[in-house]
Motif scaffolding. Structure first.
Motif, PDB file in Angstrom:
ATOM      1  N   TYR A  27       0.860  -1.184   0.000  1.00  0.00           N
ATOM      2  CA  TYR A  27       0.000   0.000   0.000  1.00  0.00           C
ATOM      3  C   TYR A  27       0.897   1.235   0.000  1.00  0.00           C
ATOM      4  O   TYR A  27       1.176   1.820   1.056  1.00  0.00           O
ATOM      5  N   PRO A  28       1.368   1.681  -1.148  1.00  0.00           N
ATOM      6  CA  PRO A  28       2.448   2.669  -1.220  1.00  0.00           C
ATOM      7  C   PRO A  28       2.041   4.127  -1.115  1.00  0.00           C
ATOM      8  O   PRO A  28       2.913   4.993  -1.088  1.00  0.00           O
ATOM      9  N   TRP A  29       0.763   4.441  -1.013  1.00  0.00           N
ATOM     10  CA  TRP A  29       0.332   5.821  -1.203  1.00  0.00           C
ATOM     11  C   TRP A  29       0.826   6.764  -0.107  1.00  0.00           C
ATOM     12  O   TRP A  29       1.232   7.891  -0.393  1.00  0.00           O
ATOM     13  N   VAL A  30       0.802   6.342   1.144  1.00  0.00           N
ATOM     14  CA  VAL A  30       1.305   7.187   2.233  1.00  0.00           C
ATOM     15  C   VAL A  30       2.813   7.369   2.098  1.00  0.00           C
ATOM     16  O   VAL A  30       3.348   8.460   2.300  1.00  0.00           O
ATOM     17  N   ALA A  31       3.527   6.305   1.724  1.00  0.00           N
ATOM     18  CA  ALA A  31       4.979   6.388   1.547  1.00  0.00           C
ATOM     19  C   ALA A  31       5.328   7.356   0.428  1.00  0.00           C
ATOM     20  O   ALA A  31       6.287   8.128   0.536  1.00  0.00           O
ATOM     21  N   ARG A  32       4.562   7.335  -0.642  1.00  0.00           N
ATOM     22  CA  ARG A  32       4.832   8.253  -1.743  1.00  0.00           C
ATOM     23  C   ARG A  32       4.635   9.699  -1.316  1.00  0.00           C
ATOM     24  O   ARG A  32       5.408  10.582  -1.690  1.00  0.00           O
ATOM     25  N   LEU A  33       3.607   9.945  -0.513  1.00  0.00           N
ATOM     26  CA  LEU A  33       3.342  11.300  -0.033  1.00  0.00           C
ATOM     27  C   LEU A  33       4.368  11.748   0.995  1.00  0.00           C
ATOM     28  O   LEU A  33       4.625  12.948   1.135  1.00  0.00           O
ATOM     29  N   SER A  34       4.944  10.792   1.729  1.00  0.00           N
ATOM     30  CA  SER A  34       5.890  11.117   2.803  1.00  0.00           C
ATOM     31  C   SER A  34       7.340  11.107   2.347  1.00  0.00           C
ATOM     32  O   SER A  34       8.227  11.453   3.110  1.00  0.00           O
ATOM     33  N   GLY A  35       7.598  10.662   1.125  1.00  0.00           N
ATOM     34  CA  GLY A  35       8.974  10.549   0.667  1.00  0.00           C
ATOM     35  C   GLY A  35       9.684   9.364   1.279  1.00  0.00           C
ATOM     36  O   GLY A  35      10.912   9.327   1.315  1.00  0.00           O
ATOM     37  N   GLY A  36       8.934   8.389   1.769  1.00  0.00           N
ATOM     38  CA  GLY A  36       9.541   7.215   2.389  1.00  0.00           C
ATOM     39  C   GLY A  36       8.796   6.822   3.650  1.00  0.00           C
ATOM     40  O   GLY A  36       7.801   7.443   4.017  1.00  0.00           O
ATOM     41  N   VAL A  37       9.288   5.816   4.325  1.00  0.00           N
ATOM     42  CA  VAL A  37       8.705   5.362   5.587  1.00  0.00           C
ATOM     43  C   VAL A  37       9.743   5.570   6.682  1.00  0.00           C
ATOM     44  O   VAL A  37      10.781   4.905   6.687  1.00  0.00           O
ATOM     45  N   ALA A  38       9.486   6.489   7.565  1.00  0.00           N
ATOM     46  CA  ALA A  38      10.430   6.766   8.643  1.00  0.00           C
ATOM     47  C   ALA A  38      10.390   5.640   9.666  1.00  0.00           C
ATOM     48  O   ALA A  38       9.325   5.129  10.002  1.00  0.00           O
ATOM     49  N   VAL A  39      11.543   5.247  10.173  1.00  0.00           N
ATOM     50  CA  VAL A  39      11.622   4.187  11.168  1.00  0.00           C
ATOM     51  C   VAL A  39      12.457   4.666  12.351  1.00  0.00           C
ATOM     52  O   VAL A  39      13.267   5.579  12.235  1.00  0.00           O
ATOM     53  N   GLY A  40      12.257   4.026  13.497  1.00  0.00           N
ATOM     54  CA  GLY A  40      13.042   4.373  14.677  1.00  0.00           C
ATOM     55  C   GLY A  40      12.444   5.511  15.481  1.00  0.00           C
ATOM     56  O   GLY A  40      11.453   6.134  15.105  1.00  0.00           O
ATOM     57  N   HIS A  41      13.037   5.763  16.637  1.00  0.00           N
ATOM     58  CA  HIS A  41      12.585   6.808  17.551  1.00  0.00           C
ATOM     59  C   HIS A  41      12.736   8.182  16.911  1.00  0.00           C
ATOM     60  O   HIS A  41      13.751   8.461  16.265  1.00  0.00           O
ATOM     61  N   PRO A  42      11.748   9.084  17.068  1.00  0.00           N
ATOM     62  CA  PRO A  42      11.833  10.418  16.463  1.00  0.00           C
ATOM     63  C   PRO A  42      13.094  11.184  16.832  1.00  0.00           C
ATOM     64  O   PRO A  42      13.658  11.902  15.999  1.00  0.00           O
ATOM     65  N   SER A  43      13.557  11.048  18.065  1.00  0.00           N
ATOM     66  CA  SER A  43      14.754  11.788  18.499  1.00  0.00           C
ATOM     67  C   SER A  43      16.016  11.373  17.751  1.00  0.00           C
ATOM     68  O   SER A  43      16.989  12.121  17.699  1.00  0.00           O
ATOM     69  N   GLN A  44      15.984  10.173  17.180  1.00  0.00           N
ATOM     70  CA  GLN A  44      17.162   9.652  16.463  1.00  0.00           C
ATOM     71  C   GLN A  44      17.145   9.995  14.981  1.00  0.00           C
ATOM     72  O   GLN A  44      18.152   9.825  14.303  1.00  0.00           O
ATOM     73  N   ARG A  45      16.012  10.468  14.454  1.00  0.00           N
ATOM     74  CA  ARG A  45      15.935  10.698  13.015  1.00  0.00           C
ATOM     75  C   ARG A  45      15.437  12.084  12.638  1.00  0.00           C
ATOM     76  O   ARG A  45      15.431  12.443  11.472  1.00  0.00           O
ATOM     77  N   ILE A  46      14.985  12.894  13.637  1.00  0.00           N
ATOM     78  CA  ILE A  46      14.448  14.198  13.314  1.00  0.00           C
ATOM     79  C   ILE A  46      15.269  15.287  14.012  1.00  0.00           C
ATOM     80  O   ILE A  46      15.108  15.533  15.210  1.00  0.00           O
ATOM     81  N   PRO A  47      16.165  15.969  13.298  1.00  0.00           N
ATOM     82  CA  PRO A  47      16.926  17.053  13.906  1.00  0.00           C
ATOM     83  C   PRO A  47      16.058  18.295  14.048  1.00  0.00           C
ATOM     84  O   PRO A  47      15.389  18.695  13.103  1.00  0.00           O
ATOM     85  N   HIS A  48      16.020  18.863  15.235  1.00  0.00           N
ATOM     86  CA  HIS A  48      15.258  20.089  15.464  1.00  0.00           C
ATOM     87  C   HIS A  48      16.207  21.278  15.353  1.00  0.00           C
ATOM     88  O   HIS A  48      16.453  21.956  16.321  1.00  0.00           O
TER      89      HIS A  48
END
Length: 276
Positions: free
Chosen positions: A255-276
């Motif tokens: 079911y690729p539609w959300v991934a296409r809109l998001s540019g991928g599927v983020a994995v892991g804890h937010p603090s490890q992949r989202i720089p503020h």
């Protein structure tokens, strides 16, 4: 700047991938906000300022003011009005519980192409980055009809058009209260009131331990009734889908539609992949 590190879906990688993610996410940011707002780095004062500047909150308050104004043009008797308001306040937590559990946390919406974008916007993005204020609030085109359907018909049955307007205004104001407490639960702030602190702890568990429980925001009565309430956090039983709501890279292949809109599927804890 890049917002998140993700497992790319398809061939888009590198600078082009990061640019597209930034453009997509910046499109939902109100133009008059000069920066992104991350609640884990905000003070209570900063939240108050940002809260009353957000278009959704302005929209709720404006609609509530209009509904109250129309009420005085088409008034209902005092008793039916009071009953409509009381019923709206009572039914709101149940409506929220049902929507949160069976719609926002559904695993059927992302399977439907024309609903995938809605599901992504109304909740998937929030669990991917729980502390980002811009995606914490619901979108008006989905929330206003829902509030109206949950309150106005009840008010109309109790006391006609006037009571329907009173019930609708109550739902709008209650939504503002809920949204503010929702912000408090993600804010870098330790509440002084014990009940607010306990409320925040339950919601943080929902976001960072197990998303399959504690669906209430300010009221966990229905969680307790339907046995989805929990206090004790067992580290050995942490949900593997707490940040993606079950939309894993494997699911995205089918079911690729959300991934296409998001540019991928983020994995892991937010603090490890989202720089503020």
């Amino acid at each position: 700047m890049p917002i998140q590190t993700a497992i790319p879906y398809g061939p888009r990688v590198g600078a082009v991938f990061e640019f597209e993610v930034c453009v997509k996410l910046s499109a939902i940011k109100p133009a008059f906000w000069a920066k992104d707002h991350h609640l884990d780095r905000m003070t209570l004062r900063e939240l108050w300022i940002a809260y009353f500047q957000y278009p959704a909150i302005i929209g709720y308050l404006l609609c509530a003011a209009i509904a109250i104004g129309l009420f005085f043009r088409y008034p209902a008797p005092v008793l039916p009005t009071a009953v409509a308001i009381a019923v709206s306040v009572f039914v709101y937590p149940l409506v929220w519980y049902c929507l949160h559990r069976w719609v926002l946390h559904s695993r059927w919406m992302f399977k439907v192409p024309f609903l995938a974008a809605t599901w992504k916007r109304i909740h998937y993005d929030h669990h991917q980055d729980p502390n980002r204020l811009e995606i914490l609030f619901g979108a008006l085109h989905t929330t206003l009809p829902t509030i109206a359907l949950a309150t106005a018909p009840i008010g109309y049955l109790i006391g006609g058009p006037g009571a329907a307007l009173a019930a609708f205004a109550t739902g709008l104001i209650t939504t503002c209260v809920y949204e503010f407490f929702h912000c408090i639960q993600h804010l870098a702030y330790k509440p002084k009131r014990k009940w607010v602190m306990e409320m925040k702890a339950r919601h943080m568990a929902h976001h960072f331990h197990d998303e399959r429980g504690n669906y209430g925001i300010t009221n966990y009565f229905w969680d307790k009734l339907f046995r989805t309430y929990y206090e004790r956090i067992d580290k050995d039983k942490k949900s593997e889908t707490v940040f993606n709501l079950g939309y894993t890279p494997e699911v995205a292949e089918r079911y690729p539609w959300v991934a296409r809109l998001s540019g991928g599927v983020a994995v892991g804890h937010p603090s490890q992949r989202i720089p503020h």
